[in-house]
Write a protein that holds these residues in place. Sequence first.
Motif, PDB file in Angstrom:
ATOM      1  N   LYS A 219       0.809  -1.221   0.000  1.00 29.29           N
ATOM      2  CA  LYS A 219       0.000   0.000   0.000  1.00 29.29           C
ATOM      3  C   LYS A 219       0.849   1.281   0.000  1.00 29.29           C
ATOM      4  N   THR A 220       2.084   1.126  -0.482  1.00 30.69           N
ATOM      5  CA  THR A 220       2.916   2.314  -0.699  1.00 30.69           C
ATOM      6  C   THR A 220       2.347   3.124  -1.856  1.00 30.69           C
ATOM      7  N   TYR A 221       1.796   2.399  -2.805  1.00 32.65           N
ATOM      8  CA  TYR A 221       1.107   3.014  -3.940  1.00 32.65           C
ATOM      9  C   TYR A 221      -0.335   2.533  -3.935  1.00 32.65           C
ATOM     10  N   LYS A 222      -1.268   3.454  -4.107  1.00 32.37           N
ATOM     11  CA  LYS A 222      -2.687   3.095  -4.120  1.00 32.37           C
ATOM     12  C   LYS A 222      -3.082   2.641  -5.512  1.00 32.37           C
ATOM     13  N   PHE A 223      -3.429   1.367  -5.609  1.00 31.72           N
ATOM     14  CA  PHE A 223      -3.761   0.773  -6.899  1.00 31.72           C
ATOM     15  C   PHE A 223      -5.073   1.336  -7.448  1.00 31.72           C
ATOM     16  N   LYS A 224      -5.027   1.670  -8.748  1.00 28.81           N
ATOM     17  CA  LYS A 224      -6.219   2.101  -9.466  1.00 28.81           C
ATOM     18  C   LYS A 224      -6.243   1.387 -10.803  1.00 28.81           C
ATOM     19  N   ILE A 225      -7.361   0.785 -11.134  1.00 30.67           N
ATOM     20  CA  ILE A 225      -7.449  -0.018 -12.352  1.00 30.67           C
ATOM     21  C   ILE A 225      -7.207   0.827 -13.595  1.00 30.67           C
ATOM     22  N   THR A 226      -7.683   2.069 -13.590  1.00 30.91           N
ATOM     23  CA  THR A 226      -7.474   2.923 -14.775  1.00 30.91           C
ATOM     24  C   THR A 226      -5.996   3.221 -14.970  1.00 30.91           C
ATOM     25  N   GLU A 227      -5.285   3.472 -13.863  1.00 35.97           N
ATOM     26  CA  GLU A 227      -3.850   3.729 -13.973  1.00 35.97           C
ATOM     27  C   GLU A 227      -3.100   2.477 -14.399  1.00 35.97           C
ATOM     28  N   PHE A 228      -3.538   1.316 -13.905  1.00 35.82           N
ATOM     29  CA  PHE A 228      -2.901   0.071 -14.309  1.00 35.82           C
ATOM     30  C   PHE A 228      -3.045  -0.159 -15.811  1.00 35.82           C
ATOM     31  N   LEU A 229      -4.238   0.121 -16.347  1.00 38.46           N
ATOM     32  CA  LEU A 229      -4.457  -0.056 -17.778  1.00 38.46           C
ATOM     33  C   LEU A 229      -3.607   0.921 -18.597  1.00 38.46           C
ATOM     34  N   LEU A 230      -3.493   2.145 -18.105  1.00 38.98           N
ATOM     35  CA  LEU A 230      -2.627   3.113 -18.785  1.00 38.98           C
ATOM     36  C   LEU A 230      -1.166   2.679 -18.733  1.00 38.98           C
ATOM     37  N   LEU A 231      -0.762   2.140 -17.589  1.00 44.12           N
ATOM     38  CA  LEU A 231       0.605   1.644 -17.448  1.00 44.12           C
ATOM     39  C   LEU A 231       0.866   0.496 -18.422  1.00 44.12           C
ATOM     40  N   ALA A 232      -0.089  -0.420 -18.502  1.00 47.23           N
ATOM     41  CA  ALA A 232       0.039  -1.538 -19.440  1.00 47.23           C
ATOM     42  C   ALA A 232       0.123  -1.038 -20.879  1.00 47.23           C
TER      43      ALA A 232
END
Length: 830
Positions: A219-232
């Motif tokens: 939880k050092t970074y708060k996961f967000k699905i939209t950011e994960f998709l952008l990262l991918a």
Amino acid sequence: MGDRIQRFKPRNGHFFLFTFLVGLITAAALFIPFIVYQGGVFYYYGDFNVQEIPFYQMLHSSVKSGELGWNHLTDLGSDTISSYSFYLLGSPFFWLTIPFDNDFVPNLIGPLLILKFACASGAAYLFLQRYVKYKPFAVLGGLLYAFSGFSIYNVFFFHFHEPMIMFPLLLAALDCFLYDKRRGLFAVAVFAACVVNYYFFVGQVLFVVMYYLMVTLTKTYKFKITEFLLLALEVAIGFAATAFILLPSVLGLMGNPRLDTFPKDWNALVHDKPQRYWLSVLAFFFPADMPAMPTFTPESNCKWASVAGWLPLFGMTGVIAYLQLKKRDWIKKLICLLILFAMVPVLNSMFQMLNTSIYYARWYYMLVLLFVLATIRAVENRRTNWKRALIWSSCITLGATLLIGLMPKTVESETGGEDSYTIGVQADNARFWAYALAAMICLLGFALIIKKFGKNRFELVTASTIAVLVAALLTSYFIIGTGVLSSSTTSTIRKDIINSRSDIEIDDLETERSDFYKCVDNTAMYWKVQSINCFQSSVSPSIMQFYEKIGIKRDVASRPDFSAYGLRPFLSTKYYFDYSLDNGDYTIDKSFVDNKGVTKMPGWKFIKSNNNFDIYLDENYIPMGYCFDSYITEEEFERIREKDRPQALVNAMVLSHEQMKKYSSITGYTDEKYAALYSQNPGRFKSVVDNYSFGTPQLEQACNKLKADCCSSFEYTKEGFTAKYENKGGEKLMFFTVPYSEGFTAEVNGEAVEVEKADYGFMAVKVPAKSSCDIVFKYRTPGLDLGIKITLCAAAAFALYMLVVLITAVVKRVLRKRKNNIRENWRDIK
């Protein structure tokens, strides 16, 4: 819940420049004395001298002449991109040499090395600065990383420093994406890291995945699905953009036997050499050992494994101190996970695509960067218990020193008598005790620094930085100086090889193949001439397959010995170079002649001496491009004893069953004739190979027959090669000992013909009866055209992505401003 990392606002940019300049000055102080001592060129030993320098100089010439397709100077011939994308084609440092004259390229190697150390310092600083409040600690970290044991060890491998530079930049770009919400930078970093070196990129991908999961799960970074998709999406775009170099590289290396060994059995779970466990620990407590000269664990079989990671002055003290802090964070957990990966062979091999053909720890620079981060965080933290950490670090260092240095060692008697004993299981007493003394002095020095300056952070970081640089310089002088002084190749290269082609008085040396067996590796590359010898591990797979079938080992180099005397005329080898200054002892296999003056291969005649090379001419030389009058199947050839196969090559062309049948009008194949060979009892088949005999007369007879039916001319071109042949007989298969590649197309008299793979790795084409034949082979790197198209599409996708990001940011800014205006107006109304 883990501590969230806040958005980073870049300030104090002068610290980056300061880190870079200090790294540059320190590296200059390290390498310039050796450059001056050696007359303007930085020579080292081993691979550095015989790979890195000639690769740079030869590829520099090829690039400037526009020859980026087929490289006939690499072994028997190989694709340029797939052979050199691992070494230098993706390196920006190589491209910095292009404006310079080719003869001056060796002089640039030292300055480039200095620049690489400076860039590694700056790159590490850019990653580390986010994790400390006082930026000089990040400066300290950048210098620790650049001058770590891993970095000094891998001076031997000149091309290993580019991944060291790219790795912290890749992590810094990921942090910018996760915490600063900056888009596009990570895609660029992925692209650059893969282009620079695809092999190291595999390990970096694994680390980034572990890094991302760790900061997310803690939880050092708060996961967000939209950011994960952008990262991918950024990863996909960045990776796809590398297709112009990655796709040809992958296609060009498929079939390389060094890539097909995967973990299995207990060796995947436990090292078969127990000393590797010791080495994996000692590498971080003592200054770097030397490639090819292991001191601490001589029987670990890790001569070139890059097992090194000592941090100057600190060793493991800072890491131990950080691990002892009560706070549990992602750094501690990731360090523990990586230590597990280092100790389990199958996990270690994941950093190199599960390849276990040889043990490597070439991903340890990642562990080093994490150790540096832990160290500077410990130095910055006022709650750090340095006394306890120093006790632990000193006890481990001193304990290992005493155990290895004083352990009795059994020495077996060479005469069969009683065994004797010596003290110490190390390989080299002087270097071992020098390393141990340096490690202990550094620990003592750090203890004094902590005691005197520990309460003032400015004094602490200043004293630590100065001490780190002094420790790095002194230990590196010893390590690199040992390599420079122990080199067995530097003197020969300086006096008789480098930029000395013009001293060799042979007019057709560029157009003919030569043999440099037992000479300095890659002498031919220095001169930019063809050779059957080559020390390069990523050559055409066809070469690997050919040597395997004739029973000659070909792993990292092509070095067929004197017993394969029939191989030379088969490969159209005209000259043999024998370096005369190492021929004093005839009992060793250095000299080409024995103590009676007889050559060690039949048919060779001395013609002259140049530059201390005795040069011989092969009287059985066969010009490139010739026709056989006999054809045998692969099954027949494999009946021949391995030791005779190199000599058997000149007797007949070797084809597959399908090829024999396809060209039956030439080969004489009939189903009836070969029925027994492909029956359940192939031993009943009577083959022509059963009557082969091998010796000097037989070799001479076979070679004379091939000489009488060969091409009148053969010439390499920028697109491939051309040949002329006067066919006075029927249809034939014209054979060229150029390694087979699907990138070749061929024409005979302007008409396209099919290129056949013959003799397990070479090429043959059908030529018409009774005609003058103009044969043209053209080469196009397999996968290059498709790779360029994919790269262009990825570039377009990136441009579109950034446009959407920009538009989205503008819209958000406008909406935010409008919302603020509405709030202000509403407040005024109230």
